[in-house]
Design a protein around this motif. Structure first.
Motif, PDB file in Angstrom:
ATOM      1  N   ALA A 180      52.515  47.385  39.025  1.00 41.26           N
ATOM      2  CA  ALA A 180      52.257  46.855  37.703  1.00 41.26           C
ATOM      3  C   ALA A 180      53.402  47.183  36.750  1.00 41.26           C
ATOM      4  CB  ALA A 180      50.948  47.430  37.159  1.00 41.26           C
ATOM      5  N   THR A 181      53.573  46.336  35.761  1.00 36.55           N
ATOM      6  CA  THR A 181      54.598  46.597  34.767  1.00 36.55           C
ATOM      7  C   THR A 181      54.090  47.627  33.776  1.00 36.55           C
ATOM      8  OG1 THR A 181      53.732  44.785  33.423  1.00 36.55           O
ATOM      9  CG2 THR A 181      55.458  44.247  35.008  1.00 36.55           C
ATOM     10  N   SER A 239      46.242  47.832  32.105  1.00 39.42           N
ATOM     11  CA  SER A 239      46.816  48.017  33.441  1.00 39.42           C
ATOM     12  C   SER A 239      46.005  47.312  34.523  1.00 39.42           C
ATOM     13  CB  SER A 239      46.904  49.513  33.776  1.00 39.42           C
ATOM     14  OG  SER A 239      47.836  50.170  32.952  1.00 39.42           O
ATOM     15  N   ASN A 255      50.891  36.930  35.790  1.00 44.32           N
ATOM     16  CA  ASN A 255      50.834  37.512  37.133  1.00 44.32           C
ATOM     17  C   ASN A 255      49.619  37.070  37.933  1.00 44.32           C
ATOM     18  OD1 ASN A 255      53.202  39.268  37.186  1.00 44.32           O
ATOM     19  ND2 ASN A 255      52.197  40.400  35.546  1.00 44.32           N
ATOM     20  N   ASN A 286      48.769  42.220  33.348  1.00 45.20           N
ATOM     21  CA  ASN A 286      49.002  42.655  34.729  1.00 45.20           C
ATOM     22  C   ASN A 286      47.978  42.079  35.710  1.00 45.20           C
ATOM     23  OD1 ASN A 286      51.290  44.508  34.545  1.00 45.20           O
ATOM     24  ND2 ASN A 286      49.947  45.731  33.257  1.00 45.20           N
ATOM     25  N   THR A 329      43.157  50.087  37.317  1.00 48.84           N
ATOM     26  CA  THR A 329      43.838  48.933  37.911  1.00 48.84           C
ATOM     27  C   THR A 329      42.863  47.969  38.575  1.00 48.84           C
ATOM     28  OG1 THR A 329      44.192  50.176  39.960  1.00 48.84           O
ATOM     29  CG2 THR A 329      45.954  50.227  38.314  1.00 48.84           C
ATOM     30  N   GLN A 389      44.550  45.016  37.218  1.00 50.19           N
ATOM     31  CA  GLN A 389      45.112  44.018  38.125  1.00 50.19           C
ATOM     32  C   GLN A 389      44.032  43.216  38.850  1.00 50.19           C
ATOM     33  OE1 GLN A 389      48.112  45.791  40.735  1.00 50.19           O
ATOM     34  NE2 GLN A 389      48.316  47.478  39.295  1.00 50.19           N
ATOM     35  N   ARG A 416      45.971  40.137  38.355  1.00 45.74           N
ATOM     36  CA  ARG A 416      46.334  39.283  39.492  1.00 45.74           C
ATOM     37  C   ARG A 416      45.139  38.521  40.042  1.00 45.74           C
ATOM     38  NH1 ARG A 416      51.067  41.758  42.940  1.00 45.74           N
ATOM     39  NH2 ARG A 416      52.282  42.762  41.316  1.00 45.74           N
ATOM     40  N   SER A 475      52.623  49.146  30.591  1.00 49.65           N
ATOM     41  CA  SER A 475      51.672  48.558  29.660  1.00 49.65           C
ATOM     42  C   SER A 475      51.250  49.598  28.645  1.00 49.65           C
ATOM     43  CB  SER A 475      50.441  48.036  30.411  1.00 49.65           C
ATOM     44  OG  SER A 475      49.821  49.084  31.122  1.00 49.65           O
TER      45      SER A 475
END
Length: 409
Positions: free
Chosen positions: A37-38, A115, A167, A143, A93, A117, A145, A40
């Motif tokens: 993850a980038t 964060s 993403n 982030n 996440t 995902q 997905r 954040s």
């Protein structure tokens, strides 16, 4: 308010009666690996506050019916709250509350999980009753997905802010009561591979911006009230249900309606071992491998990875009964058109996953399948090796998959 306060107190009392350390929840197989993850904003405190807001928004109805809410509202690390996955910094996440019999609504505070995902609030068993609209704040989850809100009672419009999720790989909103137009902003999701919007009350035309989704592999828009025409580029998506819409293709001189894919009966006469794979894979793969194995079994596999699952209902009817490694398909239908019956032996503890057995297909396609395959679960979904025998003709799954992927590209 008194009832909510009492439930809150009972939840805190339950925290005190639990062990101070519990086993962390395992991440979902589609969740991205830690560290991908980038950077954040936010903190574990804002994450915890978002979960408390979610707990309160769900109205506590489901909490009395299930023991799945271990450690929620407790002063323990967030990865010890059931359904929660965190990274090494304690940031959330993954949040998987599928099969939790959810009630209530989705709070806008979930948009603070910067964060995050993986978010799954769906339920293939149709026990969920999440109501209200989809918060536009979910568009802040840069982030994210994987987003699945399917099989609920959500209403209102699809927030155009979801087009900010650069993403995002998979978006599932099917089997709700969503109305209005498909936002053209979804065409900004350059990494999107799966888009499931079927079984809603969406109207208007298909946005031409969806044709910009070069990574798209699955596109389901059926069982809505869509009008207009179909952007021709979308016909190249390997798995789609556009033929069910009864719409013409935008810009064909003939303005022809999209024809359904060839029914299996029209090609079974060509299925002989003597034929070269290149001759048959162009017709076989969209019909059988992708249309049947991938579409049908993807949902079953990921559902079966949830502990305690014994039955997975099909969207179009029937079910898959799971008893250990033995899976029995009983009139299982992924889309209402294809019906599968049979028995499989699948060992989810192995990697790759072995799968063998026999399946009979009926409905829009008819065939006898004998499967002797191994499947791997990766970031891009399922990949397979081994053989599949279709009406007596044996084919190498890897060759068929490769040929189909090349043809689709």
């Amino acid at each position: 308010m008194i009832v909510l306060f009492v439930v809150f107190v009972l939840a805190l009392a339950a925290c005190g009666s639990q062990e101070s350390v519990t086993a962390p929840v395992q991440p979902h197989p589609q969740a991205a690996k830690t560290g991908e993850a980038t950077v954040s904003e936010g903190s574990t405190e804002t994450d915890r506050a978002a979960l408390v807001a979610l707990y309160e928004a769900l109205g506590y109805v489901s909490h009395s019916e299930s023991n799945d809410w271990n450690n929620w509202l407790c002063e323990v690390p967030l990865d010890q709250w059931d359904g929660v996955t965190t990274d090494e910094n304690g940031r959330i996440t993954g949040l998987d509350l599928s099969y939790y019999k959810l009630r209530g609504s989705i709070p806008p505070e979930l948009g603070n999980l910067s964060s995050l995902q993986y978010l799954n609030l769906s339920d293939f068993s149709y026990d969920n009753e999440l109501r209200g609209s989809i918060p536009s704040e979910l568009g802040n989850l840069s982030n994210l997905r994987y987003l699945d809100l399917s099989s609920n009672d959500l209403i209102g419009l699809i927030p155009p802010e979801l087009g900010n999720l650069d993403n995002l790989r998979s978006l599932g909103l099917y089997h709700n009561d969503l109305i209005g137009l498909i936002p053209s902003e979804l065409g900004n999701l350059g990494n999107l591979q799966n888009l499931y919007l079927h079984w809603n009350d969406l109207s208007g035309s298909i946005p031409p911006e969806l044709a910009q989704l070069d990574s798209l592999q699955y596109l389901y828009l059926g069982y809505n009230d869509l009008s207009g025409c179909i952007p021709s580029a979308l016909l190249n998506v390997v798995n789609n249900d556009l033929s069910n819409l009864g719409l013409s293709v935008c810009g064909d001189d003939e303005a022809a309606s999209v024809e359904p894919e060839l029914e299996l009966e029209t090609i079974t006469g060509e299925l002989t071992p003597e034929l070269e794979p290149e001759t048959i894979t162009g017709e076989l793969t969209p019909e059988i491998l992708y249309g049947t194995l991938v579409t049908t079994f993807t949902n079953i596999f990921f559902a079966a990875l949830v502990p305690g699952t014994t039955s997975v209902p099909g969207e179009g009817g029937g079910s898959v009964e799971i008893a250990g490694n033995d899976w029995t398909l009983q009139d299982y239908s992924p889309d209402g058109a294809l019906i599968a019956n049979g028995a499989l032996n699948i060992d989810l503890t192995q990697d790759p996953i072995p799968m063998s057995g026999e399946v009979t297909l009926s409905g829009s396609h008819e065939a006898e399948l004998i499967l002797d395959m191994q499947l791997s679960v990766g970031a891009d979904g399922l990949s397979a090796t081994g053989t599949i025998t279709i009406n007596g003709a044996e084919f190498d799954v890897a060759e068929v998959s490769a040929a189909a992927a090349e043809a689709a590209g």
